[in-house]
Structures are given as structure tokens and as C-alpha cells.
Design a protein around this motif. Sequence first.
Motif, mmCIF file in Angstrom:
data_model
loop_
_atom_site.group_PDB
_atom_site.id
_atom_site.type_symbol
_atom_site.label_atom_id
_atom_site.label_comp_id
_atom_site.label_asym_id
_atom_site.label_seq_id
_atom_site.Cartn_x
_atom_site.Cartn_y
_atom_site.Cartn_z
ATOM 1 N N PHE A 25 0.840 -1.202 0.000
ATOM 2 C CA PHE A 25 0.000 0.000 0.000
ATOM 3 C C PHE A 25 0.875 1.252 0.000
ATOM 4 O O PHE A 25 0.591 2.226 -0.711
ATOM 5 C CB PHE A 25 -0.919 -0.008 1.220
ATOM 6 N N SER A 26 1.963 1.225 0.772
ATOM 7 C CA SER A 26 2.876 2.364 0.809
ATOM 8 C C SER A 26 3.546 2.572 -0.545
ATOM 9 O O SER A 26 3.737 3.717 -0.999
ATOM 10 C CB SER A 26 3.933 2.132 1.894
ATOM 11 N N MET A 27 3.904 1.482 -1.228
ATOM 12 C CA MET A 27 4.484 1.585 -2.575
ATOM 13 C C MET A 27 3.472 2.176 -3.550
ATOM 14 O O MET A 27 3.843 2.963 -4.431
ATOM 15 C CB MET A 27 4.947 0.204 -3.038
ATOM 16 N N PHE A 36 1.379 11.684 -10.204
ATOM 17 C CA PHE A 36 0.419 12.788 -10.190
ATOM 18 C C PHE A 36 0.957 14.066 -9.542
ATOM 19 O O PHE A 36 0.444 15.151 -9.799
ATOM 20 C CB PHE A 36 -0.860 12.353 -9.482
ATOM 21 N N GLU A 37 1.973 13.928 -8.678
ATOM 22 C CA GLU A 37 2.512 15.109 -8.001
ATOM 23 C C GLU A 37 3.987 15.339 -8.318
ATOM 24 O O GLU A 37 4.567 16.314 -7.856
ATOM 25 C CB GLU A 37 2.325 14.971 -6.482
ATOM 26 N N GLU A 38 4.594 14.408 -9.097
ATOM 27 C CA GLU A 38 6.011 14.485 -9.461
ATOM 28 C C GLU A 38 6.891 14.597 -8.230
ATOM 29 O O GLU A 38 7.871 15.346 -8.197
ATOM 30 C CB GLU A 38 6.252 15.660 -10.415
ATOM 31 N N LYS A 39 6.562 13.799 -7.199
ATOM 32 C CA LYS A 39 7.335 13.777 -5.962
ATOM 33 C C LYS A 39 7.925 12.379 -5.763
ATOM 34 O O LYS A 39 7.235 11.471 -5.305
ATOM 35 C CB LYS A 39 6.454 14.134 -4.765
ATOM 36 N N PRO A 40 9.184 12.192 -6.140
ATOM 37 C CA PRO A 40 9.808 10.882 -5.929
ATOM 38 C C PRO A 40 10.066 10.645 -4.439
ATOM 39 O O PRO A 40 10.427 11.558 -3.688
ATOM 40 C CB PRO A 40 11.118 10.987 -6.711
ATOM 41 N N LEU A 41 9.885 9.418 -4.016
ATOM 42 C CA LEU A 41 10.105 9.044 -2.621
ATOM 43 C C LEU A 41 11.166 7.962 -2.545
ATOM 44 O O LEU A 41 11.212 7.057 -3.380
ATOM 45 C CB LEU A 41 8.808 8.537 -1.988
ATOM 46 N N SER A 42 12.022 8.054 -1.543
ATOM 47 C CA SER A 42 13.058 7.043 -1.348
ATOM 48 C C SER A 42 12.448 5.778 -0.746
ATOM 49 O O SER A 42 11.358 5.809 -0.164
ATOM 50 C CB SER A 42 14.141 7.577 -0.411
ATOM 51 N N MET A 43 13.166 4.675 -0.884
ATOM 52 C CA MET A 43 12.689 3.433 -0.285
ATOM 53 C C MET A 43 12.578 3.569 1.230
ATOM 54 O O MET A 43 11.670 3.014 1.858
ATOM 55 C CB MET A 43 13.626 2.278 -0.645
ATOM 56 N N ALA A 44 13.478 4.342 1.819
ATOM 57 C CA ALA A 44 13.427 4.531 3.268
ATOM 58 C C ALA A 44 12.129 5.213 3.681
ATOM 59 O O ALA A 44 11.499 4.835 4.679
ATOM 60 C CB ALA A 44 14.628 5.354 3.735
ATOM 61 N N SER A 45 11.705 6.216 2.912
ATOM 62 C CA SER A 45 10.470 6.923 3.252
ATOM 63 C C SER A 45 9.258 6.042 3.007
ATOM 64 O O SER A 45 8.265 6.123 3.733
ATOM 65 C CB SER A 45 10.359 8.227 2.456
ATOM 66 N N ILE A 46 9.334 5.177 1.964
ATOM 67 C CA ILE A 46 8.230 4.255 1.700
ATOM 68 C C ILE A 46 8.072 3.278 2.852
ATOM 69 O O ILE A 46 6.963 3.021 3.332
ATOM 70 C CB ILE A 46 8.464 3.510 0.376
ATOM 71 N N LEU A 47 9.191 2.747 3.321
ATOM 72 C CA LEU A 47 9.134 1.804 4.447
ATOM 73 C C LEU A 47 8.703 2.504 5.733
ATOM 74 O O LEU A 47 7.986 1.931 6.551
ATOM 75 C CB LEU A 47 10.492 1.128 4.636
ATOM 76 N N ALA A 48 9.148 3.751 5.896
ATOM 77 C CA ALA A 48 8.735 4.505 7.080
ATOM 78 C C ALA A 48 7.225 4.725 7.071
ATOM 79 O O ALA A 48 6.559 4.616 8.109
ATOM 80 C CB ALA A 48 9.466 5.839 7.133
ATOM 81 N N ARG A 49 6.678 5.025 5.893
ATOM 82 C CA ARG A 49 5.223 5.191 5.765
ATOM 83 C C ARG A 49 4.515 3.874 6.083
ATOM 84 O O ARG A 49 3.483 3.846 6.763
ATOM 85 C CB ARG A 49 4.890 5.657 4.352
#
Length: 240
Positions: A25-27, A36-49
Amino acid sequence: MAEFMGWVVTEMELQVVADVQRILFSMWEARNKLIFEEKPLSMASILARATTLVCPPPPPSSFFLANGGQGQGPGKWVRPAVDIVKVNVDAAVGRDKMAGFGMVARDNAGEVLAAAAKFATLALSPTVAEALCLRWAMELSVHLGFRRVQFETDYLPLFQAWKKANGTSYLFSIIYDCRSLLSAIDYVDFSFVRRQGKFCADYLARHAFTFQDVVWIEEGPPGLSSFLCSDILASMPDST
């Protein structure tokens, strides 16, 4: 992916299933932010979410679910027919006789059309609580404009009383009220499902004391997501 998740659900422990669902779900959220927002997220932030998508805590010890028996209903959530809205209902009754009501309405794809929770400050027995919860869910369904509806409960005494259809107790007066509401609905079915088939309504009922009196349209509270995912996966057609 469907094959992989089918394997996870059937072979892994519940905690692993929940962890995989949180990460996926976080991915998915991260994918949407990028597109849609052109905001890349790091794997660390995905896992944190993912770590914030925790399973809901157990309800206070003063709350328990009414045990209506297992009966012969299905043991998982089953998708309704294409033109039907399935509304699962459940009530949780505290030792202080207060009650929490929960309902979730979904379509054939498993998409949430509405979800709701209500905290009832009344002295109730489990059977009366389940009946009042059904009446409340039917009233909501009428107000939301659902016209072809399948209501589903896991409380066997209520289901049996509905089929009996007549009596002189307070329970049957509530059932009579329910039937009077159905004139505003074109098609109605009322069925029984074992507890495993209505964990979403269970969650909302248990946490009604937190939500108080809320209706969500085309969504639900954050804690409902993992239960919705589990139901969708469990209801997928067997590829074999």
C-alpha cells in the motif's frame, strides 16, 4: 502479483500478511505521488510510511463482540453480484451495555461505497444491539440511495428471527421497523456470514467509541485498509 499475494495469504502467518499489505500500500501511494505530483520518494520513506499503517489496537477490555454462533454461512467475504451493493453490519456490546455499530457498503469490485460507525449510548442486550444496528444500516442505505442491496450479518439469532418474521418481543418490533424501511429499496437480500466474512464491520463496531457517529463516502478510516485488502484478496476467483 495476484499469484504472489494468494501464496502470501494462504502460506504465511497473519503478521507477515499484514506487513506485506502495508508495504504494498505504501508503494502504491509512492507511485501515485510520483505520477500525479512528481514527488519521488526514497525506499526509506516508503518503508517509514508502511510502519505507520499499523494494525488497529485491540478494543478496550470492556468491549466484546456478540457471539452469534458460526452457522452455515460462508467463512470469507464474498463479492456481490455486479448490480448489488453488499452491506456488512456488526454490533459490539460493552459490559456496561453500551454498543458500537459498524457498517461497510461495497460493490462487486470490492470498492467501498460508504462506511459508517455509530456509538449507541443505550442499555442493550447483544441481540437487540444487532437488530438496532441492522435498522441503522438500512436507514443509512436508504439515505445513500442504494436500491439493490444485500445485507449481511454474522449474528445467527438475528438472522433466525428475521426468517421467523413475527413475534411480540421488542426484537420483533425492530425487525418490523426494518421491513418497513425496505419499501424504499427495489431489491433486498438478507444473509448470514460467519465472523471471518465481516472483519471490516467488526473493526468499525469495535472502534465506534472513538469514531462516535461518522459516515465516510467512498472511503473509510485508515485502520480499515488492511481488512479491505484482505477481503478483496480472499474474494478473488480461483485461477485454477
